[in-house]
Design an enzyme around this catalytic site. Sequence first.
Site, PDB file in Angstrom:
ATOM      1  N   ILE A  25     -14.553 -10.022  -3.213  1.00 45.23           N
ATOM      2  CA  ILE A  25     -13.097 -10.087  -3.056  1.00 45.23           C
ATOM      3  C   ILE A  25     -12.648 -11.065  -4.143  1.00 45.23           C
ATOM      4  O   ILE A  25     -13.227 -12.147  -4.289  1.00 45.23           O
ATOM      5  CB  ILE A  25     -12.679 -10.529  -1.632  1.00 45.23           C
ATOM      6  CG1 ILE A  25     -11.158 -10.694  -1.513  1.00 45.23           C
ATOM      7  CG2 ILE A  25     -13.373 -11.797  -1.180  1.00 45.23           C
ATOM      8  CD1 ILE A  25     -10.677 -10.924  -0.047  1.00 45.23           C
ATOM      9  N   SER A  26     -11.676 -10.662  -4.953  1.00 46.78           N
ATOM     10  CA  SER A  26     -11.262 -11.494  -6.090  1.00 46.78           C
ATOM     11  C   SER A  26     -10.736 -12.845  -5.627  1.00 46.78           C
ATOM     12  O   SER A  26     -10.212 -12.989  -4.521  1.00 46.78           O
ATOM     13  CB  SER A  26     -10.163 -10.800  -6.894  1.00 46.78           C
ATOM     14  OG  SER A  26     -10.612  -9.587  -7.425  1.00 46.78           O
ATOM     15  N   GLN A  27     -10.855 -13.828  -6.529  1.00 49.52           N
ATOM     16  CA  GLN A  27     -10.300 -15.162  -6.284  1.00 49.52           C
ATOM     17  C   GLN A  27      -8.771 -15.047  -6.137  1.00 49.52           C
ATOM     18  O   GLN A  27      -8.138 -14.318  -6.903  1.00 49.52           O
ATOM     19  CB  GLN A  27     -10.644 -16.029  -7.496  1.00 49.52           C
ATOM     20  CG  GLN A  27     -10.205 -17.457  -7.384  1.00 49.52           C
ATOM     21  CD  GLN A  27     -10.516 -18.244  -8.652  1.00 49.52           C
ATOM     22  OE1 GLN A  27     -11.225 -17.751  -9.540  1.00 49.52           O
ATOM     23  NE2 GLN A  27      -9.992 -19.437  -8.742  1.00 49.52           N
ATOM     24  N   PRO A  28      -8.166 -15.760  -5.183  1.00 49.63           N
ATOM     25  CA  PRO A  28      -6.715 -15.681  -5.024  1.00 49.63           C
ATOM     26  C   PRO A  28      -5.952 -15.945  -6.321  1.00 49.63           C
ATOM     27  O   PRO A  28      -4.969 -15.257  -6.616  1.00 49.63           O
ATOM     28  CB  PRO A  28      -6.413 -16.751  -3.964  1.00 49.63           C
ATOM     29  CG  PRO A  28      -7.662 -16.792  -3.136  1.00 49.63           C
ATOM     30  CD  PRO A  28      -8.785 -16.556  -4.099  1.00 49.63           C
ATOM     31  N   ARG A  69      -5.741 -13.280   4.493  1.00 47.44           N
ATOM     32  CA  ARG A  69      -6.956 -13.052   3.702  1.00 47.44           C
ATOM     33  C   ARG A  69      -8.223 -13.164   4.554  1.00 47.44           C
ATOM     34  O   ARG A  69      -9.251 -12.551   4.237  1.00 47.44           O
ATOM     35  CB  ARG A  69      -6.999 -14.028   2.519  1.00 47.44           C
ATOM     36  CG  ARG A  69      -8.053 -13.675   1.451  1.00 47.44           C
ATOM     37  CD  ARG A  69      -7.846 -14.515   0.193  1.00 47.44           C
ATOM     38  NE  ARG A  69      -8.730 -14.123  -0.896  1.00 47.44           N
ATOM     39  CZ  ARG A  69      -9.909 -14.697  -1.156  1.00 47.44           C
ATOM     40  NH1 ARG A  69     -10.348 -15.673  -0.402  1.00 47.44           N
ATOM     41  NH2 ARG A  69     -10.645 -14.274  -2.164  1.00 47.44           N
TER      42      ARG A  69
END
Length: 213
Positions: free
Chosen positions: A62-65, A36
């Site tokens: 970038i989306s949260q994991p 990431r």
Amino acid sequence: MDSYRHKGLRSKLVQTLVQKGITNRRVLQAISEVPRHLFLDKAFEEWAYKDQAFPISSGQTISQPYTVAYQTELLDPQPNDKILEIGTGSGYQASVLSLLCKRIYSVERHLSLYQSTAKRLKDIGYNSVRTLYGDGYLGAEKFAPFDKIIITAGATELPQALITQLKIGGYLVIPIGQHEDKIMIRITKKEDGSLGKEEFGHFRFVPFLQGVT
Ligand code: SAH
């Protein structure tokens, strides 16, 4: 490019996701493999393995994991699936999916983001992701139908074109709501063409906008 330190940070991230309720082994494995930190500007590498969304270029995130893992789990990707993602962004979600199924098509409406992410995915070597520039409201008719469709921007309604491009028996996962707070919804296309609808948790997303820029 990817060090033991990064791998260690990723396994901690995976532990966090397990604590938050993610159970799908294949999804957790994919998250433990995708670097990431290569999806953020180098200056922000420190943030890559925190379970947080993070700003990228063109005012996007970038989306949260956890969100990536949650949506991926709902999509239940199978090795032979052909999947459509709307909202390529950094390409992180598409990369996670690419480790779980055969083909990914991913659409982005921001030209500069589309270009930089296409290059990034090529550099890292995620060749099963086909990036497309366009308005995701229209899906990707040329490559339809899809086994699964995932929307990674916050919608106010369910775009009809995406339903049309979904196979019978397929899943579509989309965050929908009239305000910033969206509810994660999974649509199932049934044998007779009717739609099943399941509702899951609340999430925040950058908006799903019509048209390209
Ligand atoms: N999946 C991304 C998260 C991206 S944030 C990741 O893993 O990083 C949502 C993205 O959806 C943004 O890049 C935004 O530009 C894009 N987007 C919003 N509306 C869109 C539309 N109509 N078509 C395609 N992309 C769209």
